[in-house]
Design a protein around this motif. Structure first.
Motif, PDB file in Angstrom:
ATOM      1  N   VAL A 242      -2.330  -1.577   6.646  1.00  0.00           N
ATOM      2  CA  VAL A 242      -1.892  -2.902   6.496  1.00  0.00           C
ATOM      3  C   VAL A 242      -2.798  -3.659   5.587  1.00  0.00           C
ATOM      4  O   VAL A 242      -2.289  -4.460   4.489  1.00  0.00           O
ATOM      5  CB  VAL A 242      -1.945  -3.683   7.745  1.00  0.00           C
ATOM      6  CG1 VAL A 242      -1.521  -5.224   7.692  1.00  0.00           C
ATOM      7  CG2 VAL A 242      -0.836  -3.061   8.651  1.00  0.00           C
ATOM      8  N   ASN A 243      -4.054  -3.690   5.434  1.00  0.00           N
ATOM      9  CA  ASN A 243      -4.883  -4.525   4.560  1.00  0.00           C
ATOM     10  C   ASN A 243      -4.251  -3.822   3.139  1.00  0.00           C
ATOM     11  O   ASN A 243      -4.524  -4.747   2.166  1.00  0.00           O
ATOM     12  CB  ASN A 243      -6.323  -4.154   4.787  1.00  0.00           C
ATOM     13  CG  ASN A 243      -6.573  -4.611   6.214  1.00  0.00           C
ATOM     14  OD1 ASN A 243      -6.144  -5.582   6.797  1.00  0.00           O
ATOM     15  ND2 ASN A 243      -8.030  -4.303   6.727  1.00  0.00           N
ATOM     16  N   ALA A 244      -4.444  -2.498   2.844  1.00  0.00           N
ATOM     17  CA  ALA A 244      -4.151  -2.148   1.513  1.00  0.00           C
ATOM     18  C   ALA A 244      -2.597  -2.518   1.147  1.00  0.00           C
ATOM     19  O   ALA A 244      -2.588  -2.819  -0.082  1.00  0.00           O
ATOM     20  CB  ALA A 244      -3.946  -0.607   1.595  1.00  0.00           C
ATOM     21  N   GLU A 245      -1.871  -2.663   2.044  1.00  0.00           N
ATOM     22  CA  GLU A 245      -0.299  -3.139   1.642  1.00  0.00           C
ATOM     23  C   GLU A 245      -0.402  -4.453   1.157  1.00  0.00           C
ATOM     24  O   GLU A 245       0.422  -5.030   0.342  1.00  0.00           O
ATOM     25  CB  GLU A 245       0.489  -2.633   2.625  1.00  0.00           C
ATOM     26  CG  GLU A 245       0.818  -1.251   2.845  1.00  0.00           C
ATOM     27  CD  GLU A 245       2.047  -1.037   3.645  1.00  0.00           C
ATOM     28  OE1 GLU A 245       2.921  -1.748   3.742  1.00  0.00           O
ATOM     29  OE2 GLU A 245       2.065   0.143   4.359  1.00  0.00           O
ATOM     30  N   ILE A 246      -1.088  -5.450   2.071  1.00  0.00           N
ATOM     31  CA  ILE A 246      -1.442  -6.792   1.299  1.00  0.00           C
ATOM     32  C   ILE A 246      -1.935  -6.839  -0.002  1.00  0.00           C
ATOM     33  O   ILE A 246      -1.603  -7.739  -0.542  1.00  0.00           O
ATOM     34  CB  ILE A 246      -2.307  -7.472   2.396  1.00  0.00           C
ATOM     35  CG1 ILE A 246      -1.489  -7.697   3.763  1.00  0.00           C
ATOM     36  CG2 ILE A 246      -2.873  -8.968   2.014  1.00  0.00           C
ATOM     37  CD1 ILE A 246      -2.466  -8.169   4.960  1.00  0.00           C
ATOM     38  N   ASP A 247      -2.962  -6.201  -0.217  1.00  0.00           N
ATOM     39  CA  ASP A 247      -3.697  -6.167  -1.544  1.00  0.00           C
ATOM     40  C   ASP A 247      -2.735  -5.648  -2.474  1.00  0.00           C
ATOM     41  O   ASP A 247      -2.639  -6.136  -3.571  1.00  0.00           O
ATOM     42  CB  ASP A 247      -4.867  -5.155  -1.652  1.00  0.00           C
ATOM     43  CG  ASP A 247      -5.939  -5.352  -0.834  1.00  0.00           C
ATOM     44  OD1 ASP A 247      -6.049  -6.853  -0.611  1.00  0.00           O
ATOM     45  OD2 ASP A 247      -6.905  -4.712  -0.309  1.00  0.00           O
ATOM     46  N   ALA A 248      -1.911  -4.786  -2.287  1.00  0.00           N
ATOM     47  CA  ALA A 248      -0.617  -4.161  -3.206  1.00  0.00           C
ATOM     48  C   ALA A 248       0.370  -5.421  -3.458  1.00  0.00           C
ATOM     49  O   ALA A 248       0.499  -5.409  -4.723  1.00  0.00           O
ATOM     50  CB  ALA A 248      -0.023  -2.979  -2.775  1.00  0.00           C
ATOM     51  N   ALA A 249       0.669  -6.048  -2.403  1.00  0.00           N
ATOM     52  CA  ALA A 249       1.537  -7.064  -2.767  1.00  0.00           C
ATOM     53  C   ALA A 249       0.868  -8.305  -3.375  1.00  0.00           C
ATOM     54  O   ALA A 249       1.679  -8.990  -4.185  1.00  0.00           O
ATOM     55  CB  ALA A 249       2.321  -7.664  -1.407  1.00  0.00           C
ATOM     56  N   ASN A 250      -0.354  -8.465  -3.294  1.00  0.00           N
ATOM     57  CA  ASN A 250      -0.940  -9.588  -3.995  1.00  0.00           C
ATOM     58  C   ASN A 250      -1.059  -9.204  -5.443  1.00  0.00           C
ATOM     59  O   ASN A 250      -1.163 -10.251  -6.330  1.00  0.00           O
ATOM     60  CB  ASN A 250      -2.347  -9.933  -3.475  1.00  0.00           C
ATOM     61  CG  ASN A 250      -2.324 -10.593  -2.053  1.00  0.00           C
ATOM     62  OD1 ASN A 250      -1.493 -11.755  -2.016  1.00  0.00           O
ATOM     63  ND2 ASN A 250      -3.408 -10.424  -1.216  1.00  0.00           N
ATOM     64  N   ARG A 251      -1.027  -8.065  -5.818  1.00  0.00           N
ATOM     65  CA  ARG A 251      -1.280  -7.649  -7.200  1.00  0.00           C
ATOM     66  C   ARG A 251       0.150  -7.928  -8.010  1.00  0.00           C
ATOM     67  O   ARG A 251      -0.092  -7.981  -9.571  1.00  0.00           O
ATOM     68  CB  ARG A 251      -1.565  -6.068  -7.476  1.00  0.00           C
ATOM     69  CG  ARG A 251      -2.980  -5.944  -6.812  1.00  0.00           C
ATOM     70  CD  ARG A 251      -3.181  -4.284  -7.543  1.00  0.00           C
ATOM     71  NE  ARG A 251      -4.491  -3.896  -6.638  1.00  0.00           N
ATOM     72  CZ  ARG A 251      -4.527  -3.277  -5.536  1.00  0.00           C
ATOM     73  NH1 ARG A 251      -3.473  -2.894  -4.848  1.00  0.00           N
ATOM     74  NH2 ARG A 251      -5.766  -3.028  -5.066  1.00  0.00           N
ATOM     75  N   LEU A 252       0.947  -8.241  -7.453  1.00  0.00           N
ATOM     76  CA  LEU A 252       2.383  -8.373  -8.155  1.00  0.00           C
ATOM     77  C   LEU A 252       2.625  -9.870  -8.347  1.00  0.00           C
ATOM     78  O   LEU A 252       2.447 -10.678  -7.761  1.00  0.00           O
ATOM     79  CB  LEU A 252       3.643  -7.913  -7.192  1.00  0.00           C
ATOM     80  CG  LEU A 252       3.745  -6.273  -6.445  1.00  0.00           C
ATOM     81  CD1 LEU A 252       4.728  -6.494  -5.498  1.00  0.00           C
ATOM     82  CD2 LEU A 252       3.800  -5.696  -7.619  1.00  0.00           C
ATOM     83  N   THR A 253       2.843 -10.063  -9.777  1.00  0.00           N
ATOM     84  CA  THR A 253       3.026 -10.999 -10.469  1.00  0.00           C
ATOM     85  C   THR A 253       4.558 -11.791 -10.536  1.00  0.00           C
ATOM     86  O   THR A 253       4.867 -12.764 -10.955  1.00  0.00           O
ATOM     87  CB  THR A 253       2.341 -11.144 -11.738  1.00  0.00           C
ATOM     88  OG1 THR A 253       3.098 -10.178 -12.621  1.00  0.00           O
ATOM     89  CG2 THR A 253       1.052 -11.020 -11.666  1.00  0.00           C
TER      90      THR A 253
END
Length: 568
Positions: free
Chosen positions: A499-510
């Motif tokens: 879940v933490n990794a998926e949050i990081d992945a979504a945060n990278r999206l501009t």
């Protein structure tokens, strides 16, 4: 109250299920027989009637972003939300002082902005990026608390920085290579940075005009209005800033000559005054108060009153929270059984009825900006499914039912006694005996936000700081945001590496559309685990006086956009 954002109180309203509402969501109020003309809307005084004050009127200490409330009339920021229309489009982030919403580096760890030409303060001096940098830096000062915490977490060096006072120096991760360019260096990718740049901490503050804790008495305006008087944020009078014009601000119309903000009013009094629309109240709007049962009951029979009510949404969810470290809530089947047993319609009736709340089966609010993805993993209809709940409870090892405790606030409203009783009565039908644990609001928030004292089962709420899935899901489900010392909102105390990794992945999206899809997918994944039981999303219905035009409720914060309103 939501846990972080103020949600308009619906306590004490009677159930008016099925009542026809005034307009569609995002609909306007104060319509006249002639089309609104922005070219001829100038003049008059707009009065804002409110229950709550603005607090300290310093951009560093305000917890607000992007909406059309009073701070947006005085403080312009790098970006803002779209003020030009109501409905879903008003949740978009658009340029304000900047020429665009920001230029990200490839990994979204560096954001660059350029200022529009011709920007000036109320005294005619030019606005520079050095002023924006200084305004942000002073928001780190312990003397000026209250702003959102993101900059401290996101900016390189922000965690240790204590502001520019007392020889604190500057924050090196904010660079101003020239007076029109500003660069932010972040500790991690943050695709939502343009949303954060709507916060008042991004308002420019001229260093030579900074008076520290006294700055809030007369902050220097970069927006269409300047402060005439300010009674500690309770009563504020604004007049036009002579150095502002629509040629350098395509978001705000600034129609009234003056705006008077008056707080400390009882919600019933606000509604009574606006219904009567006598004298100055004919040119007034509600600042923070939903219409009440008395107004709701009159709408169908009074078309003229109905035209003075606008309907909108603010991205918020009220829910039942579980702490899986407390038995029996460590058992997923127990959480599922409760999910089946909940009577959402009874809860909605407890907070005012279907005119003021709508059932929720997803944690994310049902608006596209958040990434709303429909799901209902424990379908129970509007009134719950006690038979299914009993079967799941038997599978959990409780064929004869069980007894649990529900912690709630004694303050009437979203987390108060009426909601707790509705939950108690619904679960009783499924063989679950619920003991109520009422706490005064301060004790309630302290206990539920401290992991060591967090109860197993309580009523929670969350409202996003901006319309995106990030500030909605991360504080509730990111294991790295569990705060052991207090102020914790991750009630499940979930620390799942995936879940933490998926949050990081979504945060990278501009790209907002891509980010929304990622947040929606994560919400759907989390929903299967029944970490919470979503109950409802609030609906806002707010009233204006009879001589108000072009009033609509923002989808960003559920309040009237004061920057577009005009008065006759």
């Amino acid at each position: 109250m939501s846990m972080r954002r103020v949600v308009a109180a619906a306590a004490g309203f009677v159930a008016l299920v099925g009542l026809a509402t005034a307009c569609g969501h995002g609909g306007g109020a104060g319509a006249s027989d002639t089309a609104f003309d922005a070219a001829t809307c100038q003049g008059g005084t707009l009065t804002v009637l409110a229950q709550n004050g603005q607090g300290k009127f310093d951009p560093a200490e305000l917890y607000t972003s992007g909406g059309g409330k009073v701070p947006t009339l005085v403080f312009r920021t790098l970006t803002t939300r779209d003020h030009t229309t109501g409905g879903p489009e008003s949740a978009r982030v658009v340029p304000d002082l900047a020429t665009d919403t920001g230029e990200p580096s490839q990994d979204a760890t560096v954001w660059t902005y350029h200022l529009r030409p011709g920007l000036k303060y109320e005294d005619g001096t030019p606005i520079t990026t050095q002023d924006i940098k200084y305004g942000i830096e002073r928001s780190f000062s312990p003397q000026l608390p209250g702003g959102p915490p993101y900059l401290r977490d996101w900016l390189v060096g922000g965690e240790q920085y204590q502001g520019p006072y007392n020889g604190g120096g500057d924050l090196a991760s904010i660079e101003t290579p020239d007076s029109a360019t500003i660069v932010f260096r972040l500790t991690k990718p943050e695709g939502d940075f343009p949303y954060l740049a709507t916060a008042t901490q991004f308002a420019p503050v001229p260093r030579d005009k900074d008076t520290g804790t006294d700055y809030q008495k007369h902050p220097i305006s970069s927006g269409p209005y300047e402060v005439v008087s300010n009674d500690s944020g309770k009563n504020i009078v604004l007049q036009r800033n002579p150095y502002w014009s629509r040629s350098i601000d395509d978001q705000r119309l600034a129609c009234p000559d003056r705006i008077v903000y008056t707080s400390g009013l009882d919600p019933a009094v606000i509604n009574q005054r606006l219904v009567a629309s006598s004298g100055d109240d004919a040119r007034a709007v509600s600042g923070d108060t939903n219409i009440d049962a008395t107004v709701l009951a009159r709408l169908n029979g009074d078309p003229s009153l109905r035209r003075r009510v606008a309907v909108g949404d603010f991205g918020a969810t009220q829910y039942l929270a579980f702490n899986p470290r407390v038995q029996p809530f460590d058992n997923p089947l127990v959480r599922q059984a409760i999910s089946y047993a909940v009577d959402r319609q009874a809860v909605i009736n407890a907070v005012g009825g279907s005119a003021l709340a709508k059932p929720a089966t997803t944690f994310l609010p049902d608006q596209p900006a958040f990434g709303y993805t429909p799901y209902d993993y424990f379908p129970a209809g509007p009134s719950g499914d006690p038979a299914e709940a009993k079967q799941v409870l038997a599978q959990a090892g409780y064929p004869n039912g069980l007894t649990i405790t529900l912690t709630h606030s004694t303050t009437p409203g979203d987390t108060g006694p009426a909601v707790a009783t509705a939950v108690q009565q619904a679960l009783q039908k499924a063989g679950i005996t619920v003991r109520l644990d009422p706490l005064d609001d301060d004790d309630y928030q302290t206990k539920t936000q401290l992991p060591s004292s967090e109860p197993g089962f309580f009523i929670g709420g969350w409202g996003a700081d901006w319309p995106s899935g990030g500030p909605f899901l991360a504080p509730i489900f990111d294991g790295r945001q569990i705060l052991e010392a207090g102020g914790n909102f991750n009630s499940a105390q979930l620390d799942d590496p995936q879940v933490n990794a998926e949050i990081d992945a979504a945060n990278r999206l501009t790209d907002p559309a891509q980010a929304a899809r990622a947040w929606g997918a994560l919400d759907a994944q989390l929903g299967k685990q029944a970490w919470t039981v979503p109950l409802y999303h609030p609906i806002y219905q707010m009233l204006v006086g009879k001589d108000v035009e072009n009033a609509y409720v923002s989808e960003w914060n559920g309040m009237y956009d004061l920057s577009r309103i005009s008065v006759k």
